[in-house]
Design a protein around this motif. Structure first.
Motif, PDB file in Angstrom:
ATOM      1  N   TYR A   9      -2.065  -2.456  -4.699  1.00  0.00           N
ATOM      2  CA  TYR A   9      -3.089  -2.380  -3.664  1.00  0.00           C
ATOM      3  C   TYR A   9      -2.362  -2.315  -2.322  1.00  0.00           C
ATOM      4  CZ  TYR A   9      -7.118  -3.526  -0.755  1.00  0.00           C
ATOM      5  OH  TYR A   9      -8.105  -3.508   0.192  1.00  0.00           O
ATOM      6  N   ILE A  10      -2.305  -1.109  -1.765  1.00  0.00           N
ATOM      7  CA  ILE A  10      -1.594  -0.856  -0.511  1.00  0.00           C
ATOM      8  C   ILE A  10      -2.444   0.069   0.351  1.00  0.00           C
ATOM      9  CG2 ILE A  10       0.430   0.241   0.545  1.00  0.00           C
ATOM     10  CD1 ILE A  10       2.053  -0.557  -1.895  1.00  0.00           C
ATOM     11  N   GLY A  11      -2.602  -0.292   1.608  1.00  0.00           N
ATOM     12  CA  GLY A  11      -3.349   0.563   2.533  1.00  0.00           C
ATOM     13  C   GLY A  11      -4.803   0.737   2.173  1.00  0.00           C
ATOM     14  N   ALA A  48       4.010  -0.778   1.880  1.00  0.00           N
ATOM     15  CA  ALA A  48       3.089  -1.873   2.197  1.00  0.00           C
ATOM     16  C   ALA A  48       3.252  -2.334   3.639  1.00  0.00           C
ATOM     17  CB  ALA A  48       3.327  -3.042   1.240  1.00  0.00           C
ATOM     18  N   ALA A  51       1.795   0.269   5.973  1.00  0.00           N
ATOM     19  CA  ALA A  51       0.331   0.213   6.008  1.00  0.00           C
ATOM     20  C   ALA A  51      -0.140  -0.958   6.858  1.00  0.00           C
ATOM     21  CB  ALA A  51      -0.213   0.088   4.588  1.00  0.00           C
ATOM     22  N   ALA A  52       0.520  -2.098   6.712  1.00  0.00           N
ATOM     23  CA  ALA A  52       0.160  -3.266   7.522  1.00  0.00           C
ATOM     24  C   ALA A  52       0.441  -3.014   8.994  1.00  0.00           C
ATOM     25  CB  ALA A  52       0.933  -4.493   7.037  1.00  0.00           C
ATOM     26  N   VAL A 177       1.301  -8.643   4.193  1.00  0.00           N
ATOM     27  CA  VAL A 177       1.890  -8.131   2.959  1.00  0.00           C
ATOM     28  C   VAL A 177       2.130  -9.344   2.065  1.00  0.00           C
ATOM     29  CG1 VAL A 177       3.808  -6.918   1.883  1.00  0.00           C
ATOM     30  CG2 VAL A 177       2.983  -6.207   4.149  1.00  0.00           C
ATOM     31  N   GLY A 192      -7.083  -8.029  -4.727  1.00  0.00           N
ATOM     32  CA  GLY A 192      -7.180  -6.652  -4.250  1.00  0.00           C
ATOM     33  C   GLY A 192      -8.556  -6.064  -4.479  1.00  0.00           C
ATOM     34  N   GLY A 203      -5.125  -1.446   4.930  1.00  0.00           N
ATOM     35  CA  GLY A 203      -3.818  -1.895   5.392  1.00  0.00           C
ATOM     36  C   GLY A 203      -3.772  -3.333   5.860  1.00  0.00           C
ATOM     37  N   ASN A 206      -2.069  -6.136   1.783  1.00  0.00           N
ATOM     38  CA  ASN A 206      -1.327  -5.299   0.845  1.00  0.00           C
ATOM     39  C   ASN A 206      -0.619  -6.221  -0.137  1.00  0.00           C
ATOM     40  OD1 ASN A 206      -1.462  -2.612   2.592  1.00  0.00           O
ATOM     41  ND2 ASN A 206      -0.901  -4.297   3.941  1.00  0.00           N
TER      42      ASN A 206
END
Length: 483
Positions: A9-11, A48, A51-52, A177, A192, A203, A206
């Motif tokens: 689970y990213i962005g 990750a 994205a954060a 993150v 997530g 984001g 993540n």
């Protein structure tokens, strides 16, 4: 049937891993494979953090929202977690052996409660902090979100500890993150899914499961502004060294070897359930537990018998059985570690009053009997080193001053408890203990109060308004009224 996941689970989306490496999870109660997930490598961590970073740096993004708007989103996140709470609790119990009766509270209910608490704390402060100057003018002190937070959590209370970090960080306006421990990764996928269902901005949160190498890479990542870690003191020292070199803020909640001090007027029989929760909760796998039980010589035999009887009475069994009080340890390696300390206690001359082995019939899973040692020297390994299992050391003392000296004679200073029929006497004793938190006739980490350690037990605080402040940086704006 094993539970397998194939993405991160990213962005705000499901993202394929950069490599084929995987983490295999085993059920603590049986040793069988419970599932598997991808293992994050540097490229995944880079994605990750990026994205954060994008979410945090967005000029109209989360950090610029009003506290009230953030609170509404966090409340939706809490509702989504609550919906998934029973399954989250089941997964935690399956993986680390936490009795389901406890997991249902700490892991199934606790995370949503923390989100709601910090949503309210964040929304409560609306006015500027304006301070009249000593030489004219005034200064406005503004708390700002610290930035991108690396949150690294352990396996023993994975979701409760996750949200001791994630909830205040999000409420402060940060992006996160999260690196779950490899022993407990299946439950992280529930987080997530809840974030996705709640519409958390892309984001903002993540999740990258991984081991020590993943953690080291994340801690030193140039895109991270703050690190929050819960785990062993040895790893905490290493993280502190990295953050010190980078001049990066860090919060560390580390190990403990807390004292449960039974004063000479105590009535343990009347509070034995509370005493159990303060000493052997979660199969002994909690950092603040009072595993050094200090008992007055005038009542020593009686109190050793009482503690021994409590340990013998515990129902040992399947962690998913609601009647179970003592489940298995998280892994074979952890069981071996605990058994090595039991052997060390015996070889050092402590008297084993109960336990010391594996429960009868426990031919599967990583079980250790609730174990009590009497006649323990406070200088011994079992009294000074964190065992992280169901092992108690009962140490005699002559008077209250000696009890205090023994309680404070530790490299650690995380928790502690005092047991007495006189609460004022207990409070007076607690004030003199060198520990970040102490209970009188019980112990609890109440979310409204700060939790943190002294000495080798850590730096900084979690919980309470003080926990929110760990994710803020202060800016002072001086206004000269002569202009």
């Amino acid at each position: 049937m094993p539970i397998d996941h194939n993405d991160f689970y990213i962005g705000g989306a499901r993202v394929a891993p950069a490599t084929a490496h995987r983490i295999e999870v085993r059920a603590a109660g049986t040793g069988e494979v419970a599932g598997s997930v991808p293992e994050a490598h540097p490229a995944d961590v880079d994605a990750a953090v990026a994205a954060a970073r994008t979410a945090f740096d967005d000029p109209s993004g989360w950090r610029t929202w009003s506290a009230q708007d953030r609170a509404e989103t966090l409340d939706r996140f809490a509702a989504a977690l609550t919906e998934r709470g029973p399954e989250t609790a089941r997964l935690v119990s399956l993986q680390n052996g936490m009795p389901i009766s406890l997991a249902s509270v700490l892991e199934g209910v606790g995370p949503a409660a923390l989100l709601r608490y910090y949503a309210a704390v964040g929304a409560a402060k609306t006015a500027d902090d304006r301070r009249p100057g000593l030489f004219g003018g005034h200064t406005v002190v503004v708390p700002e979100p610290v930035g991108v937070v690396a949150a690294i959590v352990p396996w023993n209370v994975p979701q409760g500890i996750t949200f001791m970090k994630v909830a205040p960080a999000l409420a402060a306006g940060c992006a996160v993150v999260l690196k779950p421990s490899p022993e407990t990764v299946l439950d992280a996928y529930q987080v997530g899914a809840a974030a996705e269902a709640a519409g958390l901005p892309a984001g903002l949160l993540n999740i990258v499961p991984g081991g020590a190498e993943t953690g080291r890479y994340l801690v030193g990542h140039p895109g991270v502004d703050k690190v929050s870690f819960t785990g062993s003191t040895a790893v905490g020292r290493s993280i502190a060294e990295t953050c010190g070199r980078l001049l990066r803020p860090v919060s560390l909640e580390l190990g403990g070897k807390s004292a449960a001090v039974v004063l000479d007027d105590a009535d343990l029989g009347a509070v034995m359930d509370r005493f159990f929760r303060a000493t052997l909760l979660n199969n002994g796998q909690v950092c603040w537990l009072g595993t050094r039980v200090l008992a007055p010589r005038s009542r020593y035999a009686e109190l050793v018998d009482a503690v021994t009887g409590m340990a013998r009475s515990l129902k040992v069994g399947d962690p998913l059985d609601p009647a179970t009080q003592l489940g298995p340890l998280v892994s074979e390696r952890q069981r071996d570690r605990v058994e090595s300390y039991i052997a060390k206690g015996v070889s050092d001359g402590a008297r084993l009053t109960t336990g010391g082995g594996r429960p009868a019939g426990a031919d599967r899973g990583w079980y250790v009997e609730a174990t009590v040692f009497a006649d323990v020297d406070n200088r011994s390994a079992i009294a000074q080193e964190e065992i992280f299992g169901p092992v108690l050391s009962v140490i005699p003392y002559t008077d209250e001053e000696q009890a205090l000296a023994i309680a404070n004679d530790s490299d650690y200073g995380l928790g502690g408890s005092v047991w007495t029929t006189d609460s004022d006497r207990g409070l007076a004793f607690a004030r003199r203990m060198q520990a970040g938190s102490v209970g009188v006739n019980g112990y609890a980490n109440d979310p409204v109060a700060p939790f943190g350690g002294r000495k080798a037990s850590g730096l900084g605080y979690e919980l309470g308004p003080e926990g929110l402040a760990q994710y803020q940086a202060l800016k002072s704006i001086y206004v000269d009224q002569q202009v």
